[in-house]
Design an enzyme around this catalytic site. Sequence first.
Site, short mmCIF file in Angstrom:
data_model
loop_
_atom_site.label_atom_id
_atom_site.label_comp_id
_atom_site.label_asym_id
_atom_site.label_seq_id
_atom_site.Cartn_x
_atom_site.Cartn_y
_atom_site.Cartn_z
N GLY A 25 0.85 -1.19 0.00
CA GLY A 25 0.00 0.00 0.00
C GLY A 25 0.89 1.24 0.00
N ILE A 39 2.37 2.87 2.47
CA ILE A 39 3.61 2.82 3.26
C ILE A 39 4.60 1.85 2.60
CG2 ILE A 39 4.60 2.32 5.53
CD1 ILE A 39 1.87 3.06 6.76
N ARG A 77 1.46 -4.47 12.20
CA ARG A 77 0.67 -4.74 13.40
C ARG A 77 1.15 -6.02 14.06
NH1 ARG A 77 -0.84 -0.40 13.80
NH2 ARG A 77 -2.94 0.46 13.91
N GLU A 97 0.86 -6.24 22.62
CA GLU A 97 1.48 -5.01 23.13
C GLU A 97 0.51 -4.23 24.02
OE1 GLU A 97 2.26 -3.44 19.06
OE2 GLU A 97 1.11 -1.71 19.71
N HIS A 109 6.33 0.55 19.21
CA HIS A 109 5.26 1.04 18.32
C HIS A 109 5.39 2.55 18.08
CE1 HIS A 109 0.93 0.10 16.82
NE2 HIS A 109 1.48 1.05 16.09
#
Length: 336
Positions: free
Chosen positions: A162, A164, A246, A275, A293
């Site tokens: 995508g 990113i 993720r 997390e 993160h």
Amino acid sequence: MAAFPPPSRPRVLITRRIFPDLQARLAEHFELLDNPDDTLWSAAELRARLAGCVGLMCTAGERVDAALLDAHPQLRVVSNIAVGLNNIDLHACAARGVLVTHTPDVLNETTADLGFALLLAAARKLSEAERYLRRGEWTKWAIDQFAGADVHGSTLGILGMGRIGQAVARRGALGFGMKVVYHNRSRLPVETEQALGARWVTKDGLLAEADHLVLVLPYTPASHHIIGAAELAAMKPGATLVNIARGGIVDDAALARALEAGTIGAAGLDVYENEPALHPALLSAPNLVLTPHIGSGSLATRRAMVGLAVDNLVAALDCGPDAGRPPAPAPKPAPV
Ligand code: GLV
């Protein structure tokens, strides 16, 4: 002259501390309930605090599910300060007419920067080398000391191409002279592939060809543990794995085992299955760089994300008594 009471303003809950000037913009439009101490709320606390709110501004750390929506039928808009939407049950929102917004695009380049930072740090063993220095163990230079893998001129694999992913590809191709291969459910248009210098391959092809593999796909049931023991075993022995997408996309326990066994060369993780808790085996696994993160975590980008989330909420709730209804179609996660 009799004073009229001010019209009551829509009530909005902000789950986390945000920038004061951006919060002030929200306060021009809404009655705000906030979280100045930035404490982490349990699901029950979030449910209780949402009483009477028509808007919710939240982060990827809060779960918006059918139970929360059913407890608050007055809720009309959820503004997520994140591009990822896996914390939100989009189907449940759509079924109840709740509009969901997120913050795509503004974080692409910053997140790609962190992906590259992790790739370089893992491949070149930066964390381990620095820890060694700080422990005072450096007494002599040695020919193979912390000798890692080259990034320049190697093959960069990207899973999830995508916005990113494409920003990562540009860094690899233009900055480091890398050959770029990618796997995505839908192929990019040929012109985009040519502009990026990227070639579509099957998932198996990606695992076999990449010297460094960067994960940039959304978390969905289909991408749960898409990189597990079998995939790690299919990678090149010296390969680097980077996850800036993720937690849950990588089987963290399998990754820790693969690093211990030398199945792959190194890894860099910014996201984790549970997390902020980490699988304990990750803490002792070798050749692993860990960040908490912070993919989108430049100050400018975090401000841009919050600013966009504010604009989204104002646009959805501040333009008339029925704003936010009927709902726009639920945003779809980017295709894998
Ligand atoms: C961060 O993880 C985001 O989804 O924006």
